[in-house]
Design an enzyme around this catalytic site. Structure first.
Site, PDB file in Angstrom:
ATOM      1  N   HIS A 142       0.872  -1.189   0.000  1.00  0.00           N
ATOM      2  CA  HIS A 142       0.000   0.000   0.000  1.00  0.00           C
ATOM      3  C   HIS A 142       0.906   1.235   0.000  1.00  0.00           C
ATOM      4  O   HIS A 142       2.038   1.184   0.497  1.00  0.00           O
ATOM      5  CB  HIS A 142      -0.835  -0.059   1.282  1.00  0.00           C
ATOM      6  CG  HIS A 142      -1.869   1.011   1.448  1.00  0.00           C
ATOM      7  ND1 HIS A 142      -1.563   2.293   1.864  1.00  0.00           N
ATOM      8  CD2 HIS A 142      -3.213   0.985   1.285  1.00  0.00           C
ATOM      9  CE1 HIS A 142      -2.676   3.000   1.959  1.00  0.00           C
ATOM     10  NE2 HIS A 142      -3.700   2.237   1.598  1.00  0.00           N
ATOM     11  N   ASP A 184       3.497  -4.482   7.764  1.00  0.00           N
ATOM     12  CA  ASP A 184       2.269  -3.692   7.698  1.00  0.00           C
ATOM     13  C   ASP A 184       1.108  -4.645   7.963  1.00  0.00           C
ATOM     14  O   ASP A 184       0.741  -5.448   7.110  1.00  0.00           O
ATOM     15  CB  ASP A 184       2.166  -3.050   6.309  1.00  0.00           C
ATOM     16  CG  ASP A 184       0.857  -2.302   6.109  1.00  0.00           C
ATOM     17  OD1 ASP A 184      -0.029  -2.388   6.986  1.00  0.00           O
ATOM     18  OD2 ASP A 184       0.713  -1.648   5.061  1.00  0.00           O
ATOM     19  N   GLN A 202      -4.149  -5.004   7.113  1.00  0.00           N
ATOM     20  CA  GLN A 202      -5.176  -5.960   6.702  1.00  0.00           C
ATOM     21  C   GLN A 202      -4.981  -7.294   7.417  1.00  0.00           C
ATOM     22  O   GLN A 202      -5.951  -7.923   7.846  1.00  0.00           O
ATOM     23  CB  GLN A 202      -5.132  -6.182   5.182  1.00  0.00           C
ATOM     24  CG  GLN A 202      -5.341  -4.940   4.336  1.00  0.00           C
ATOM     25  CD  GLN A 202      -6.774  -4.430   4.342  1.00  0.00           C
ATOM     26  OE1 GLN A 202      -7.719  -5.134   4.677  1.00  0.00           O
ATOM     27  NE2 GLN A 202      -6.943  -3.171   3.977  1.00  0.00           N
ATOM     28  N   LYS A 261      -9.900  -0.140  10.757  1.00  0.00           N
ATOM     29  CA  LYS A 261     -10.167  -1.379  10.009  1.00  0.00           C
ATOM     30  C   LYS A 261     -10.444  -2.534  10.974  1.00  0.00           C
ATOM     31  O   LYS A 261     -10.969  -3.567  10.586  1.00  0.00           O
ATOM     32  CB  LYS A 261      -8.975  -1.732   9.123  1.00  0.00           C
ATOM     33  CG  LYS A 261      -8.711  -0.719   8.015  1.00  0.00           C
ATOM     34  CD  LYS A 261      -7.645  -1.224   7.076  1.00  0.00           C
ATOM     35  CE  LYS A 261      -6.904  -0.119   6.360  1.00  0.00           C
ATOM     36  NZ  LYS A 261      -7.671   0.565   5.337  1.00  0.00           N
ATOM     37  N   CYS A 309      -4.889   2.769  -3.463  1.00  0.00           N
ATOM     38  CA  CYS A 309      -3.597   3.215  -2.882  1.00  0.00           C
ATOM     39  C   CYS A 309      -2.526   2.155  -3.089  1.00  0.00           C
ATOM     40  O   CYS A 309      -1.717   1.881  -2.177  1.00  0.00           O
ATOM     41  CB  CYS A 309      -3.732   3.531  -1.384  1.00  0.00           C
ATOM     42  SG  CYS A 309      -4.901   4.822  -1.028  1.00  0.00           S
TER      43      CYS A 309
END
Ligand code: PLP
Length: 406
Positions: free
Chosen positions: A122, A199, A202, A225, A364
């Site tokens: 991302h 990261d 998600q 999220k 993104c």
């Protein structure tokens, strides 16, 4: 047992209609809806318990500080971090990765040093490293994914050379749902003495996370999220990296003393949390994580895997839908285009008329879309409260799009 009806009742927004149709919310990859416990925690914080934190000795400030600081422990439990003091509060993943870039990488990296990235990243895990490229001559080294969207962990490890100072990699693509074996990458990188930033924006939403088992140096999550408020999030920093961080933003709360001529800093994590933080958002974030741990991340992962398999099967019946990337263990995130001229924005508009919320655009993640050779796509991203009925609604919406756009 996963009581999907009870879970759906926990999210008041799911009872509303959009454009005269029951809401089918499939934009969880962008931001998830909030359970009542989060809404209640935020309401209570503002109605009864609001004051600034770390500053006052009065009752409200003490309550607000205790609640806020308790979230550090909740995040640590959620991530299986060994110590709450290894959790730095941030406004989300974007700030967390920028923090690593400014507070850890910038003072340590020199021209010609390398950062290894995958093409799945991302922009939040690309642009902060471009800053170092532009300002300090750091080199970005890219690892590709295959046609299915998979990244070979060995390819990431092999990309680590003598000048590599960091591997920055997503645990799950927000476009294709591809899972990356970050534990294997961390093990290989550790052997070469190179730290890894994961990261988890998600990845942490769709299954249990154990930062100690992963063996990462940095792990970033974003509250909105994870069914919490926007403006909340956290960065986990491994104990051996914590002392290497330098101050990032300067201001109140991050200092020990300030004189006209000198400043000394508080110890981390406070040293990295200048100014008045997102007090209530972080409190709501704690409520969200407690809720998720109550339902159980393994149960959520199982529920979503069943949804993913059902959606995959329904997509495969429609050979005029092109889904980008498919790996067996992917998360329940599907980016797709339709054969013919229909633009992703038009598809999203037709679906919206039927109460179905999907994302349309480039997510993104322009390097990934360029690699896949696509422009804008629609993305349906499922969450803990979605059902096979939601998949069916999406499919009948797509069938309508086909009739409309040919
Ligand atoms: N990384 C990934 C994989 C994401 O999906 C996102 C959000 O879409 C981000 C980073 C950035 O998260 P935030 O905007 O909450 O900081």
């Amino acid at each position: 047992m996963y009581d999907i009806d009870a879970i759906r009742r926990d999210f008041p927004i799911l009872a509303r209609q959009v454009n005269g149709k029951p809401l089918v919310y499939l934009d969880n990859g962008a931001s998830a809806q909030k359970p009542q416990v989060v809404i209640d925690a935020v309401t209570q914080a503002y109605s009864l318990e609001y004051a600034n934190v770390h500053r006052g000795l009065h009752t409200l400030s003490t309550i607000a500080t205790e609640k806020y600081e308790a979230v550090r422990g909740t995040v640590a439990r959620f991530l299986n971090a060994s110590n709450p003091n290894n959790v730095i509060f941030t406004s989300g993943t974007t700030e967390a990765i920028n923090l690593v870039s400014y507070a850890w990488a910038a003072p340590r990296f020199a021209a010609g040093d390398e950062i290894v990235l995958t093409v799945l990243e991302h922009h939040a895990n690309i642009v902060p490293w471009h800053f170092l490229r532009e300002r300090q001559g750091v080199v970005l080294k890219w690892v590709e994914c295959d046609a299915n969207g998979a990244v070979d962990p060995q390819a990431v490890i092999d990309a680590i050379g003598p000048r590599t100072r960091l591997v920055a990699v997503t645990q799950m693509s927000n476009v294709t749902g591809t899972r990356v074996d970050v534990a294997a990458i961390c093990a290989g990188a550790r052997q070469k003495g190179v730290p890894v930033l994961v990261d988890g924006s998600q990845g942490a939403v769709h299954g249990p996370v154990d930062v100690q088992a992963i063996g990462c140096d940095f792990y970033a999550i974003t509250g909105h999220k994870l069914y919490g408020p926007s403006g909340s999030g956290a960065l986990y920093v491994a104990p051996e990296r914590m002392g290497e961080l330098r101050p990032f933003l300067g201001g109140g709360d991050m200092i020990e003393t300030v004189t006209r001529d000198t400043v000394t800093y508080a110890r981390p994590p406070l040293m990295l949390e200048a100014g008045t933080p997102s007090i209530v958002s972080q409190t709501g974030f704690g409520a969200a994580l407690t809720y998720l741990m109550g339902v159980g991340m393994p149960a959520i992962a199982e529920h979503e895997a069943a949804l993913r398999d059902y959606a995959r099967q329904e997509f495969s019946k429609r050979n005029w839908v092109k889904v980008q990337g498919d790996t067996p263990d992917k998360g329940a995130i599907f980016s797709f285009t339709l054969d013919g001229a229909a633009h992703a924005h038009d598809i999203s508009t037709v679906l919206d008329q039927r109460g179905i919320a999907v994302r349309a655009g480039t997510h993104c993640a322009l390097p990934l879309l360029q690699h896949l050779g696509v422009g804008a796509t629609c993305r349906a991203s499922f969450g803990m409260y979605n059902t096979t009925d939601d998949v069916d609604a999406l499919m009948s919406g797509l069938d309508l799009c086909r009739d409309l756009f040919g």
